[in-house]
Design an enzyme around this catalytic site. Structure first.
Site, PDB file in Angstrom:
ATOM      1  CB  CYS A 181      71.511  61.543  67.845  1.00 46.60           C
ATOM      2  SG  CYS A 181      71.285  63.151  69.666  1.00 46.60           S
ATOM      3  NE  ARG A 186      79.861  62.749  75.662  1.00 43.73           N
ATOM      4  CZ  ARG A 186      78.976  63.851  76.700  1.00 43.73           C
ATOM      5  NH1 ARG A 186      80.399  64.834  77.382  1.00 43.73           N
ATOM      6  NH2 ARG A 186      77.432  63.504  77.010  1.00 43.73           N
ATOM      7  CD  GLU A 194      62.038  62.430  80.515  1.00 43.99           C
ATOM      8  OE1 GLU A 194      61.127  61.710  79.498  1.00 43.99           O
ATOM      9  OE2 GLU A 194      62.172  63.635  80.847  1.00 43.99           O
ATOM     10  CE  LYS A 196      74.745  56.426  75.616  1.00 39.42           C
ATOM     11  NZ  LYS A 196      74.657  57.145  74.636  1.00 39.42           N
ATOM     12  NE  ARG A 247      76.109  65.860  73.799  1.00 37.43           N
ATOM     13  CZ  ARG A 247      77.199  65.472  73.303  1.00 37.43           C
ATOM     14  NH1 ARG A 247      77.024  64.271  73.750  1.00 37.43           N
ATOM     15  NH2 ARG A 247      76.855  65.859  71.583  1.00 37.43           N
ATOM     16  CE  LYS A 263      72.402  60.189  75.698  1.00 39.51           C
ATOM     17  NZ  LYS A 263      72.439  60.330  73.536  1.00 39.51           N
ATOM     18  CB  SER A 299      82.095  54.017  75.591  1.00 39.52           C
ATOM     19  OG  SER A 299      82.061  55.945  75.833  1.00 39.52           O
TER      20      SER A 299
END
Length: 325
Positions: free
Chosen positions: A115, A201, A229, A244, A213, A191, A270
């Site tokens: 990424c 982040r 997707e 995710k 995003r 995602k 996270s």
């Protein structure tokens, strides 16, 4: 037959479990930073650390001792610019980390996250136009350069997480043309634009400097869109697909399992990790909740789980195995 007679016997209950966890189910995330002699705990993610490359040896050896055979790498570079050029620098942080891990052990599968958000000065996952929007098609050229640089460094699996359209096809073509036909692609296919990413982040210094995003990550109101997707990424020759986050998206994992004959990976992210660890610390729940959560992800249909809990779960499973024997 009712199951209460079986459930009442500890050994029979263990023998008849429908869903089980193995250490080989886990992929452990590692955050790698520039510098020397760094092992620094990430404040928002208790028990998770930034490592400089010279400190990776002790971590890799610990993972091997626990039986964990797979890691996914995230890098914090020494410099950032609008084009994210440090992401495809042959001496970039990920490229150096891959080479280091491969020199430490030949038995660790190294997956690299592809990424641009950690490497761009603006924190977005691609190249911006004059209006501040991500240009999908131009970004594909850069993503394929990043993927190729990782493959040249020795990565075993390429995992694009950007959510640009057609990036799997572009990366596959680039890898194939450069002699890396046998390197699998593990695509972040579903995602979501989620609120569960906050601690990551912080850890990866990847928050966007403006906007969000949502134009390229998925709307969490939608489930059928995720299936579309995933289908597109599989048509472009992805070998694995990632859902995710995991815990609030068990229905998406289940739908993917029921719809596609492929390897499904769930990312236990996270925010999920930090909420659980803080709840345990506060005495609100017991540590057994970690095992229950991971079982639920596996039961939903995940073949593999990317999780920050991998090390503590590997220790638990080893103890359980020894106790059962």
């Amino acid at each position: 037959m009712r199951m209460r007679r079986i459930r009442g016997n500890k050994i029979l209950r263990k023998m008849t479990e429908e869903t089980t966890l193995r250490v080989s189910d886990f992929i452990y995330p590692l955050f790698v930073v520039e510098g020397e002699d760094i092992k620094s705990e990430i404040p928002s993610m208790p028990g998770i650390y930034h490592f400089s490359i010279d400190r990776l040896g002790e971590e890799i050896h610990e993972l091997e001792d626990l039986g964990i055979k797979s890691v996914i790498l995230f890098g914090i570079p020494s410099y950032k610019d609008e084009l994210g050029s440090s992401a495809y620098d042959e001496n970039g942080i990920i490229q150096k980390a891959v080479r280091k891990i491969k020199s430490i052990s030949k038995n660790i599968l190294v997956i690299t996250d592809v990424c641009m958000c950690e490497y761009t000065s603006h924190g977005h996952c691609g190249i911006l136009n004059e209006n501040g929007d991500v240009e999908n098609d131009i970004t594909l050229d850069y993503l394929s350069k990043i993927a190729l640089s990782h493959a040249k460094a020795g990565a075993d699996v390429i995992a694009p997480s950007d959510m640009m359209d057609f990036r799997v096809e572009k990366i596959r073509k680039t890898l194939d043309e450069n002699g890396f036909k046998n390197i699998p692609i593990m695509a972040y296919s579903a995602k979501y634009a989620s609120n569960f990413y906050g601690p990551f982040r912080d850890a990866a210094d990847s928050a966007p400097s403006f906007g969000d995003r949502k134009s390229y990550q998925m709307d969490y109101h939608n489930g059928k869109e995720a299936m579309r997707e995933i289908a597109l990424d599989l048509d472009e020759d992805s070998d694995f697909i990632i859902v995710k986050p995991a815990l609030s998206y068990l229905d998406i994992i289940k739908q993917a399992k029921d719809t596609f004959n492929t390897n499904i990976v769930a990312y236990n992210v996270s925010g999920e990790y930090s909420m659980v660890k803080n709840a345990i610390k506060a005495g609100l729940v017991s540590e057994e909740i970690i095992y229950e959560i991971l079982i639920s992800i596996k039961r939903a249909g995940a073949k593999l789980i990317i999780t920050y809990h991998a090390k503590e779960m590997a220790e638990k499973l080893r103890k359980e195995r020894n106790d059962f024997i």
